[in-house]
Scaffold this motif. Structure first.
Motif, PDB file in Angstrom:
ATOM      1  N   GLY A 142       0.831  -1.203   0.000  1.00 43.15           N
ATOM      2  CA  GLY A 142       0.000   0.000   0.000  1.00 43.15           C
ATOM      3  C   GLY A 142       0.864   1.251   0.000  1.00 43.15           C
ATOM      4  N   ARG A 143       1.893   1.236   0.852  1.00 41.16           N
ATOM      5  CA  ARG A 143       2.773   2.417   0.917  1.00 41.16           C
ATOM      6  C   ARG A 143       3.561   2.569  -0.364  1.00 41.16           C
ATOM      7  NH1 ARG A 143       3.830   0.608   6.486  1.00 41.16           N
ATOM      8  NH2 ARG A 143       2.362   1.780   7.763  1.00 41.16           N
ATOM      9  N   LEU A 200      -0.025   5.068  -0.678  1.00 37.20           N
ATOM     10  CA  LEU A 200      -1.144   5.269   0.230  1.00 37.20           C
ATOM     11  C   LEU A 200      -0.573   5.507   1.623  1.00 37.20           C
ATOM     12  CD1 LEU A 200      -3.450   2.308  -0.863  1.00 37.20           C
ATOM     13  CD2 LEU A 200      -3.701   4.720  -1.478  1.00 37.20           C
ATOM     14  N   GLU A 228      -6.391   6.394   5.137  1.00 39.37           N
ATOM     15  CA  GLU A 228      -6.809   5.836   3.856  1.00 39.37           C
ATOM     16  C   GLU A 228      -6.218   4.438   3.674  1.00 39.37           C
ATOM     17  OE1 GLU A 228      -5.196   7.783   0.523  1.00 39.37           O
ATOM     18  OE2 GLU A 228      -6.576   6.852  -0.910  1.00 39.37           O
ATOM     19  N   LEU A 229      -4.930   4.310   4.019  1.00 36.27           N
ATOM     20  CA  LEU A 229      -4.262   3.026   3.881  1.00 36.27           C
ATOM     21  C   LEU A 229      -4.913   1.991   4.787  1.00 36.27           C
ATOM     22  CD1 LEU A 229      -1.966   1.249   2.826  1.00 36.27           C
ATOM     23  CD2 LEU A 229      -0.507   2.165   4.619  1.00 36.27           C
ATOM     24  N   LYS A 252      -8.201   0.908   3.475  1.00 38.94           N
ATOM     25  CA  LYS A 252      -8.048   0.078   2.281  1.00 38.94           C
ATOM     26  C   LYS A 252      -7.605  -1.345   2.660  1.00 38.94           C
ATOM     27  CE  LYS A 252      -8.742  -0.353  -1.681  1.00 38.94           C
ATOM     28  NZ  LYS A 252     -10.064  -0.261  -2.270  1.00 38.94           N
ATOM     29  N   HIS A 298      -4.775  -0.450  -4.656  1.00 40.41           N
ATOM     30  CA  HIS A 298      -4.834   0.916  -5.182  1.00 40.41           C
ATOM     31  C   HIS A 298      -6.070   1.111  -6.063  1.00 40.41           C
ATOM     32  CE1 HIS A 298      -2.961  -1.575  -8.169  1.00 40.41           C
ATOM     33  NE2 HIS A 298      -3.023  -0.634  -9.086  1.00 40.41           N
TER      34      HIS A 298
END
Ligand SMILES: Nc1ncnc2c1ncn2[C@@H]1O[C@H](COP(=O)(O)OP(=O)(O)OP(=O)(O)O)[C@@H](O)[C@H]1O
Ligand SMILES: [Mg+2]
Lengths: 310, 418
Positions: free
Chosen positions: A99-100, A104, A108-109, A112, A149
């Motif tokens: 994610g990072r 993100l 939000e991360l 998700k 994403h």
């Protein structure tokens, strides 16, 4: 949406993919079928800009992405054929890391990651190290990572190899749901005909780097309209019987299994009595003789003379 | 983004206890084993070693010199004798030996006691002496004669070592060798130096200590540093293994597909290699500080050396990674781990100060990242400042730069071997 134009990849003297033409529209699930070494993964790698083609073009919304893949990469999620995860990390840590990588962060991360875990059914295993997961769970996470994403399109390279039927169904249902609920575009690669039949609107069939058939399910099955498949089951298939079948003028193709023989015959031919006769004369004990509804497997057999899997 | 890659690498190390064990426990165990092998001397050497040496003179130097000059008159013209008389003070061997042994710096760790020939048996029974240096009768006379008249037969100095004090013994022996060289060089008139005749010396286990006027470096310090710089080399290989694994698993592809530049990934490996080498070095040195009391006089200088050394390890890590990406195989990393690293360790003096054998070997040793690190650390430990090691630091930085450049050239473009 995405279009492959005469896409070609040569490794040394060997064509892994040769003049492949394909297109995928938004919201479709497209199947890419083919046996081992057909060139499916190579095609997908070129499509996702990981491998440079020897020739041809990949076009995304009518713009070539070979030189400038960034825009396409943003909207595509890739599920590789192998498990591309850190098996020493937990499911959650994997999702957080990727994610990072997709830039993100923060709430939000976390949102998700929760959402993806829910989708792939691993919420209660989030803190477990991936190497302790079953094959099916690893496959699910492998897919989950590709969805972090919010891609418009998923490219899935044999996402169900080597897993139990339950996980397999789960994955198939998930893909179907993503497509129906979110309009996710999917390119689904497999050598399981049933999966492609279940999921896909349109199908491409590859063999040895070449496209050998394409179209909707019905269109492809039309290829078989002139023939039908008959499945003969017996306790033990003997060579004499097979030989007799092969020499029979009405029978086009004979494929031998362990306890069964599949034959292709013209649609209007009635060969049942012939088969029974042949069995009697060669001393074969028949269990059954059935008319089979054609499958994509049969199409492949028809086109190449080989079974999809050994 | 680079930070994410480093964090992930840290997490991967953390999840692999065997790896941690290898990186932290192994060097510590090696140091401990060497410590046990080197005996009790190892423990309490943080304060400079204290040694006692007995200087046993059978003759009297002053008388011998006078005798020598008197005899000289019969052999040489008067002007020549007068010239020699004027420089005789610098030639007197025992006087110059004593002036070195009793100089301020040396007397910090060396105590010299003087005895006459009658007391010989007495000192031999005294265990507290590390060595007894016996000056035979007419030693000075013979030395002068060999220097001035170029007599071929060199006189002999008898040294008896206390075999129970091996580390100290080797210091003295080293010391005397240096003195011998100095005397030989200084004897502008003669070609023959003094031959150090040693008796009753047990084979020394391999701990050799570099002598410097300021501070001797103990065997324990030497091997602590040697083992540390060697083990940190393996970290570079480990990081390259991880990186190649990421390629094989297609994790690297995932990173590329996220529109992360491959140069960001490249920098991630370099930085991770540097940071974890730094951490590893710090942990091992902290351990040796707490347990063996090995401490560096200037912490800032120490950190500068550690950083430079870590940077070279980071460079190695990224070079190995790039090469294995290019060749699409981890053979190169295997080769490094199994052969090159050991070779570097030997050349760099981690196992034995082979640089002592010849300046050439020392120069070669300093051309390895670990050797340059070792030399730099040793120099700091002796109390020299950063100025004494600019060469080593320069080498480390240049080495890092070179590895990074070569790595960047090798690192495959998309599609080459993806
Ligand atoms: N990097 C490469 N170098 C050389 N040959 C390759 C390379 N990648 C693939 N090939 C060859 O290209 C052909 C197509 O391989 P590809 O992986 O695309 O097949 P596939 O349809 O995905 O097969 P599978 O179902 O086994 O995954 C194979 O013959 C393979 O050996
Ligand atoms: Mg494949």
């Amino acid at each position: 949406m995405i279009e492959l134009v005469d896409l070609t990849k040569k490794f040394k003297q060997m064509y892994a993919v040769k003049n492949l033409n394909m297109f995928i529209e938004r919201g479709e699930i497209v199947g890419l079928l083919g046996p081992n070494g057909a060139g499916k993964s190579t095609a997908i790698s070129m499509l996702s800009s990981l491998v440079e083609p020897t020739g041809g073009d990949v076009r995304f919304d009518n713009k070539s992405i070979l030189k400038n893949p960034a825009a396409f990469r943003k909207i595509v999620g890739m599920v590789p054929q192998n498990i591309a995860l850190y098996t020493d990390l937990t499911a959650e840590e994997n999702l957080l890391f990727f994610g990072r990588i997709y830039r993100l962060g923060g709430k939000e991360l976390n949102r998700k990651v929760d959402e993806v875990l829910e989708q792939i059914g691993l919420t209660d295993r989030r803190k477990d190290v991936v190497k302790n997961f079953s094959g099916g769970m690893q496959r699910r996470l492998n897919i989950g990572v590709a969805m972090l994403h919010d891609p418009e399109m998923l490219i899935m390279d044999e996402p169900t190899v080597g897993i139990d039927p339950q996980s397999r169904n789960y994955i198939l249902e998930t893909v179907k749901r993503l497509n129906e609920e979110r309009g996710m575009t999917v390119l689904y690669t497999s050598h399981y005909m049933e999966e492609v039949e279940f999921l896909c609107d349109r199908i491409y069939i590859m063999d040895k780097g070449n496209l050998i058939a394409s179209g909707t399910k019905d269109e492809i099955k039309q290829i078989l309209s002139s023939e039908k498949t008959i499945l003969i089951r017996a306790d033990r298939i003997n060579g004499k019987f097979v030989e007799a079948l092969e020499q029979h003028s009405l029978i086009n193709r004979v494929t031998i299994g362990e306890k069964e023989v599949t034959i292709l015959v013209p649609r209007e031919a009635n060969v049942f009595s012939e088969i029974i006769k042949l069995a009697e004369s060669t001393g074969l004990e028949l269990l059954s003789v059935d008319n089979k509804t054609p499958t994509l497997e049969d199409v492949f057999l028809h086109l190449t003379g080989r079974a999809l899997r050994d | 983004m680079i930070w994410q890659i480093i964090k992930k690498q840290g997490l991967l190390f953390w999840r692999n206890p065997q790896q941690l064990l290898l990186f932290l426990a192994l060097p510590i165990i090696l140091i401990a084993i060497l410590g046990a092998a080197l005996g009790s001397d190892f423990q309490n050497e943080s304060s400079p070693i204290k040694m006692k040496v007995a200087l046993l003179e059978h003759g009297e130097e002053q008388k011998e010199i006078e005798q020598f000059l008197a005899d000289l008159h019969e052999k040489l013209p008067t002007e020549a004798v007068v010239a020699i008389e004027n420089t005789i003070d610098t030639m007197a061997p025992i006087r110059s030996l004593r002036s070195v042994l009793e100089s301020e710096e040396v007397s910090n760790f060396l105590e010299v006691n003087h005895f006459g020939s009658s007391e010989k048996e007495e000192i031999k029974d005294d265990d507290s002496y590390t060595a007894i240096i016996e000056v035979p009768e007419s030693f000075s006379y013979d030395v002068l004669e060999s220097i001035v008249l170029e007599k071929t037969e060199p006189p002999t100095l008898l040294v008896t070592y206390n075999e129970e004090q091996q580390v100290r013994t080797s210091i003295i022996s080293n010391f005397l060798t240096q003195f011998q060289e100095q005397l030989t060089k200084g004897s502008f008139l003669g070609k023959n130096g003094i031959d150090l005749y040693t008796i009753e010396i047990q084979p020394i286990k391999g701990q050799v200590i570099s002598i410097n006027e300021k501070n001797p470096v103990s065997a324990s310090s030497y091997y602590t540093i040697g083992m540390t710089v060697m083990n940190v080399l393996f970290l570079a290989g480990a990081i390259a293994y991880y990186a190649f694994h990421e390629k094989e698993l297609n994790v690297f592809n995932r990173i590329i597909l996220a529109n992360v530049s491959r140069w960001v990934y490249f920098m991630g490996i370099l930085t991770a290699g540097t940071i974890f080498a730094f951490i590893q070095t710090m942990i091992i040195f902290t351990f040796s500080w707490l347990v063996y009391g090995i401490s560096f006089p200037n912490i800032v200088d120490f950190l500068i050396v550690t950083f430079s050394f870590s940077l070279s390890v980071g460079g190695l890590a990224v070079l190995l990674s790039a090469l294995s990406y290019r060749l699409n195989s981890e053979t190169i990393t295997n080769f490094f781990m199994n052969i090159i690293a050991t070779l570097l360790a030997v050349l760099g003096g981690s196992f034995y100060p082979i640089g002592d054998f010849s300046p050439l070997i020392q120069t070669i040793g300093n051309m390895t990242p670990n050797g340059a690190g070792l030399t730099a650390y040793l120099t700091l430990l002796r109390g020299d400042g950063i100025a004494g090691i600019t060469d080593n630091l320069m080498f480390l930085v240049m080495f890092s730069l070179l590895t990074v450049i070569v790595a960047a050239i090798c690192f495959p473009k998309r599609g080459v071997a993806a």
